[in-house]
Design a protein around this motif. Structure first.
Motif, PDB file in Angstrom:
ATOM      1  N   UNK A 165      -7.184 -10.060   5.366  1.00 39.91           N
ATOM      2  CA  UNK A 165      -8.625 -10.312   5.264  1.00 39.91           C
ATOM      3  C   UNK A 165      -9.176  -9.651   4.007  1.00 39.91           C
ATOM      4  N   UNK A 166      -8.809  -8.398   3.768  1.00 41.73           N
ATOM      5  CA  UNK A 166      -9.320  -7.679   2.596  1.00 41.73           C
ATOM      6  C   UNK A 166      -8.716  -8.248   1.313  1.00 41.73           C
ATOM      7  N   UNK A 195       0.816  -1.213   0.000  1.00 45.91           N
ATOM      8  CA  UNK A 195       0.000   0.000   0.000  1.00 45.91           C
ATOM      9  C   UNK A 195       0.855   1.271   0.000  1.00 45.91           C
ATOM     10  N   UNK A 196       2.130   1.142   0.314  1.00 46.04           N
ATOM     11  CA  UNK A 196       3.028   2.299   0.356  1.00 46.04           C
ATOM     12  C   UNK A 196       3.911   2.315  -0.884  1.00 46.04           C
ATOM     13  N   UNK A 255      -4.068  -5.948  -7.798  1.00 42.78           N
ATOM     14  CA  UNK A 255      -3.069  -4.967  -8.226  1.00 42.78           C
ATOM     15  C   UNK A 255      -3.686  -3.630  -8.633  1.00 42.78           C
ATOM     16  N   UNK A 256      -5.040  -3.569  -8.726  1.00 42.97           N
ATOM     17  CA  UNK A 256      -5.636  -2.339  -9.236  1.00 42.97           C
ATOM     18  C   UNK A 256      -6.448  -1.571  -8.198  1.00 42.97           C
ATOM     19  N   UNK A 257      -7.199  -2.263  -7.328  1.00 44.83           N
ATOM     20  CA  UNK A 257      -8.110  -1.537  -6.438  1.00 44.83           C
ATOM     21  C   UNK A 257      -7.381  -0.987  -5.214  1.00 44.83           C
ATOM     22  N   UNK A 258      -8.070  -0.066  -4.515  1.00 45.62           N
ATOM     23  CA  UNK A 258      -7.495   0.541  -3.319  1.00 45.62           C
ATOM     24  C   UNK A 258      -7.217  -0.534  -2.276  1.00 45.62           C
ATOM     25  N   UNK A 259      -6.181  -0.288  -1.451  1.00 44.31           N
ATOM     26  CA  UNK A 259      -5.712  -1.309  -0.524  1.00 44.31           C
ATOM     27  C   UNK A 259      -6.829  -1.899   0.332  1.00 44.31           C
ATOM     28  N   UNK A 273      -9.987 -10.328  -2.988  1.00 44.35           N
ATOM     29  CA  UNK A 273      -9.779  -9.723  -4.299  1.00 44.35           C
ATOM     30  C   UNK A 273      -9.435 -10.763  -5.362  1.00 44.35           C
ATOM     31  N   UNK A 274      -9.922 -10.535  -6.566  1.00 47.93           N
ATOM     32  CA  UNK A 274      -9.516 -11.372  -7.685  1.00 47.93           C
ATOM     33  C   UNK A 274      -8.097 -10.974  -8.082  1.00 47.93           C
TER      34      UNK A 274
END
Lengths: 298, 276
Positions: free
Chosen positions: B27-28, A146-147, B38-42, B32-33
């Protein structure tokens, strides 16, 4: 002194030995024997005659202390010791510092969300080292971090990233040990200091920390033993980057020597050297424990 | 006075967030697919949790199931045996006076100081000699002896079992074996649960020993299995979802155990015994 009644029942004399038998058998088979075998291996080496191809041309012979001399003069082992020393210093100072800070904060009056915080900070204890390494590994990996823009796995940063995994995993347990010790201190001890107008910070520094000293020493020694043996973190992070050599720590070096290069003899000598250093570092431990728990009972 | 409460609360909540951060990320990320990873927000949930789980359990003909069962077997069986061995040894060391008692205690406890690899490597070689390397036994047996558990069991029986009760039993003609089974063990149960839990987690989390002992991936525990998945998939981003989902699945049982058994996670067995 054997008890009168124990003596009368006949089985009483043998009973404690029988109850200890399973532990002692396991000790001999899985501890004493492997150690003796390692020491034996460390004094052996392979000798090849001729081209070393025919049957009987490869023999195991006595090597004396040659393997030890080789281990002690092996520059890569010293490099890995230095690496682990730096890694260990960072982990010990930050992990135990945070554990102490959190324990003292939990012990203050009027702290909110204490239960939530205590449980959350202790939670990593239940996370396997491999899983912790994987989670942080993906948080470090350029594609999934994320960073963006920070290289956590470069040659100059990977040691700190690795230390973070160990700090994350170990702080909670040490916090709990220290917090438990704090709770055992009678409150009256602080009341007197408060009457004298001492601040909470002063009470923490001048009353609580000195009383906690034995517990702090204990957690420190345990942590030293654990950091000397660091193996999981470098092994798990290694597939993610090319900045972690196979001889990153003394233990990963022993593993590589024994199972990748197939040189059991020098691996055995290195293992004994590692054990020796770790024993020297933790020698005070037994004395502290014995004085703490059994000083009055023996 | 309110100002005092604010500082410790803030420090502790920051510590809690730091500790929860990687777990909540996993967990999040497990939802994700491969594309979304690699594309969506963390911290935005994805739509792939079930396909990830299906992929994970289909991975190499369902070997992940096997790893879970193996882990349960190693940790459950090993912790149970370890607890019984430690209880008997701790009880003997606490409640009997016999020649060699202190020497035996010191020797057993000294085992704490021996680094794992010094043992794991020769254990593997010795197991190989008798043809038991790469078997369930090679992972189960070396983890039964746990010096710290013996130490805890000794502290706990010292505090929890009154000598008078043992004396009374002896006067009634009870054998020492009966005293251990019917008097000592039941009284030690709360402490033994703690010993069991610590040992269960230690074996569940162990990586070095099974990593050295096992070659056949059908016998792997989760830790070694996950590592081999990473070693195979670190250069294939399409496998990342599988590894992340596998990590989450490996965490769930332990975190569940951790949260439900909280009152047994104690480090002060002696004082706890006196109070309860």
């Amino acid at each position: 002194m054997p008890s009168k009644h124990a003596r009368r029942t006949g089985g009483g004399i043998a009973a404690p030995y029988l109850f200890l038998a399973p532990a002692l058998v396991l000790f001999v088979v899985f501890l004493a024997l492997p150690i003796a075998y390692t020491i034996y291996l460390s004094t052996r080496r392979v000798q090849r005659s001729g081209l070393g191809l025919g049957k009987g041309s490869v023999r195991e012979v006595n090597a004396g202390l040659d393997n030890y001399a080789a281990a002690l003069s092996d520059a890569s082992l010293w490099t890995s010791w230095l690496r682990v020393l730096l890694y260990g210093l960072i982990v010990l100072v930050l992990m135990l510092g945070l554990a102490l800070l959190f324990a003292l904060m939990l012990d203050t009056a009027r702290v909110r969300l204490a239960r939530f915080s205590r449980t959350s900070i202790f939670l990593p204890f239940a996370v396997p080292g491999v899983a912790a390494g994987l989670m942080w590994g993906f948080l470090y990996l350029p594609g999934t971090t994320p960073l963006k823009g920070v290289d956590f796995l470069s040659a100059s940063t990977v040691l700190y990233s690795m230390a973070n995994v160990a700090i994350w995993g170990g702080t909670g347990f040490n916090m709990l040990v220290l917090y438990t010790a704090l709770r055992a201190i009678p409150q009256e001890l602080y009341e007197a200091a408060r009457m004298d107008g001492a601040s909470e910070v002063r009470i923490a520094l001048q009353v609580k920390i000195p009383i906690l000293m034995p517990a702090i020493i204990l957690t420190t020694v345990f942590s030293i033993i654990a950091t000397v043996q660091v193996f999981t973190e470098p092994t798990v992070l290694r597939p993610l980057t090319n900045t972690i050599p196979s001889d990153f720590s003394p233990l990963t070096k022993i593993y590589t020597d024994a199972f990748v290069r197939g040189d059991l003899y020098s691996a055995a000598a290195t293992a004994i050297v590692v054990a020796g250093i770790s024993l020297v570092l933790s020698f005070g431990f037994l004395r502290v424990v014995k004085r703490q728990a059994f000083g009055e009972s023996s | 006075m309110k100002r005092i409460g604010l500082v410790p609360t803030t420090i502790l909540v920051l510590g809690a967030l730091y500790c929860l951060f990687p777990v909540s990320w996993v967990v999040v990320a497990a939802t994700k697919t491969p594309g979304e990873l690699f594309s969506t927000a963390t911290f935005s949930f994805g739509s792939g949790l079930f396909s990830n789980l299906a992929d994970l359990f289909a991975y190499r003909d369902g070997v992940f199931w096997l790893w879970m069962v193996n882990t349960l077997l190693y940790a459950g069986g090993g912790a149970l045996l370890s607890t019984l061995v430690s209880a008997a040894a701790g009880f003997a060391l606490a409640k009997y006076r016999f020649p060699g008692r202190n020497a035996i205690f010191n020797v057993l406890i000294g085992g704490i100081l021996v680094p794992g690899v010094v043992l794991a490597m020769p254990q593997y070689l010795l197991f190989s000699k008798i043809g038991l390397a790469d078997t369930y036994w090679s992972v189960l047996l070396p983890q039964i002896l746990h010096p710290y558990s013996i130490y805890l069991a000794r502290v706990y029986s010292q505090a929890a079992i009154p000598d008078s009760l043992l004396e009374a039993g002896r006067l009634d003609g009870a054998s020492e074996w009966l005293l251990l089974r019917r008097v000592a063990l039941p009284m030690m149960v709360p402490g033994l649960v703690t010993i069991f839990l610590f040992q269960f987690v230690a074996i569940w989390n162990n990586f070095l020993l099974p990593f050295i002992m096992l070659g056949d991936d059908g016998k792997f525990p989760l830790t070694v299995g996950l590592y081999t998945m990473l070693a195979a998939g670190a250069n294939q981003p399409s496998l990342y979802n599988l590894i992340i989902t596998g990590t989450l699945v490996a965490l769930v049982p332990l975190i569940a155990l951790f949260l439900t058994m909280q009152r047994y996670w104690r480090t002060d067995l002696s004082s706890g015994a006196v109070k309860s």
